[in-house]
Design a protein around this motif. Sequence first.
Motif, short mmCIF file in Angstrom:
data_model
loop_
_atom_site.label_atom_id
_atom_site.label_comp_id
_atom_site.label_asym_id
_atom_site.label_seq_id
_atom_site.Cartn_x
_atom_site.Cartn_y
_atom_site.Cartn_z
N ARG A 13 0.84 -1.21 0.00
CA ARG A 13 0.00 0.00 0.00
C ARG A 13 0.88 1.26 0.00
NH1 ARG A 13 -3.14 -3.35 3.43
NH2 ARG A 13 -2.14 -2.52 5.31
N LEU A 14 1.94 1.23 0.77
CA LEU A 14 2.87 2.36 0.77
C LEU A 14 3.54 2.48 -0.60
CD1 LEU A 14 4.43 4.59 2.25
CD2 LEU A 14 6.05 2.84 3.00
N GLY A 15 3.89 1.35 -1.18
CA GLY A 15 4.51 1.36 -2.50
C GLY A 15 3.60 1.94 -3.56
N GLN A 16 2.32 1.64 -3.49
CA GLN A 16 1.36 2.19 -4.43
C GLN A 16 1.28 3.71 -4.30
OE1 GLN A 16 -2.15 0.00 -3.38
NE2 GLN A 16 -1.63 -1.76 -4.66
N GLN A 17 1.32 4.18 -3.08
CA GLN A 17 1.31 5.62 -2.83
C GLN A 17 2.53 6.29 -3.45
OE1 GLN A 17 1.11 6.66 1.34
NE2 GLN A 17 1.61 8.81 0.96
N LEU A 18 3.69 5.68 -3.28
CA LEU A 18 4.91 6.24 -3.84
C LEU A 18 4.91 6.18 -5.37
CD1 LEU A 18 7.58 4.86 -1.37
CD2 LEU A 18 7.06 7.27 -1.80
N GLN A 19 4.45 5.07 -5.91
CA GLN A 19 4.44 4.92 -7.36
C GLN A 19 3.58 6.00 -8.01
OE1 GLN A 19 2.59 1.37 -8.90
NE2 GLN A 19 3.80 1.40 -10.77
N ALA A 20 2.51 6.38 -7.35
CA ALA A 20 1.63 7.41 -7.90
C ALA A 20 2.29 8.79 -7.90
CB ALA A 20 0.32 7.46 -7.10
N PHE A 83 9.78 6.21 8.42
CA PHE A 83 11.20 6.50 8.30
C PHE A 83 11.71 6.23 6.89
CE2 PHE A 83 10.39 5.11 12.68
CZ PHE A 83 10.81 6.23 13.38
N VAL A 84 12.61 7.09 6.43
CA VAL A 84 13.27 6.91 5.14
C VAL A 84 14.78 6.89 5.41
CG1 VAL A 84 13.70 7.89 2.87
CG2 VAL A 84 11.42 8.08 3.89
N VAL A 102 11.70 11.98 -0.89
CA VAL A 102 10.72 10.95 -0.57
C VAL A 102 10.14 11.17 0.82
CG1 VAL A 102 10.42 8.47 -0.16
CG2 VAL A 102 11.74 9.26 -2.13
N SER A 103 10.97 11.57 1.77
CA SER A 103 10.46 11.82 3.12
C SER A 103 9.47 12.98 3.12
CB SER A 103 11.61 12.09 4.09
OG SER A 103 12.28 13.30 3.77
N ASN A 104 9.70 13.97 2.29
CA ASN A 104 8.75 15.08 2.18
C ASN A 104 7.42 14.62 1.59
OD1 ASN A 104 10.54 16.95 3.23
ND2 ASN A 104 11.29 17.63 1.25
N LEU A 105 7.48 13.73 0.62
CA LEU A 105 6.25 13.20 0.02
C LEU A 105 5.41 12.45 1.05
CD1 LEU A 105 7.52 11.75 -3.40
CD2 LEU A 105 6.18 13.83 -3.05
#
Length: 254
Positions: A13-20, A83-84, A102-105
């Motif tokens: 689910r986190l990966g989907q958020q990042l991919q978008a 955490f990143v 990425v941490s800002n996103l």
Amino acid sequence: MIRIVALTEAGARLGQQLQAQLRDSELWVKPKPFADKVQGAFTDGDALILICATGIAVRTLAPVLVSKHDDPPVLVLDEAGRFVIPLLSGHEGGANEWGREVSNLLAAELVITTAQPYLQPVYSVGMGCERGCPEEHLRELLMACLEQAGLSLGNIQSINSIDIKTDEVGLITLAESLDKPFQTWNAETLNTVDHLLNSHSDYVFKTVGVYGVAESAALIGSSKATDREAELVLVKQKTAKATCAIARSYPALG
């Protein structure tokens, strides 16, 4: 290419958020064979976001590491997105800077383990105005912009404009009253950040030789303070008499 790798449903689910949110990215959920897939992407030079334990990431990538000058950047995230961690190629490969993005996103905490952790950004304001614009008007615009960007006066390093405003009384007195340096830049310098502008005005270019005073001045003010490329955190805001933008940059690591 960015490969986002998740090993759990929460991680997916986190990966989907990042991919978008990340261009040129692909999500792999529980890829098989795991080690072969991840090592292959790494060897091909793909940037990696591994949503898993750091131990798994280290053991998987150890056999294919070359050097900090050759390896692509690797970030490790916990599945909750709290955490990143820039794991590999922090300086040379840009993982530290990428990790900050990425941490800002994710509104996550960036955990930098290389030298000079948790660097503070340098924020600069850029302003343009018509001749004789009152200080009060400029102050109201600036304060509204700071509020919109979620910043305070304490965050701001300088106020910047184009060199034809060197004698602009409103801008000078505003900077003096706020105890901030007032810096002006010539058109040649401001034009070096054209590619970073949110908007380009042909009218402004014909008038003063730049495509945008506020955005350009903010970007230059910030980048000159750190000797690093800056980014806009608030694009040009406009009133009938003035414009204002805010940019930031980060000091070099290490």
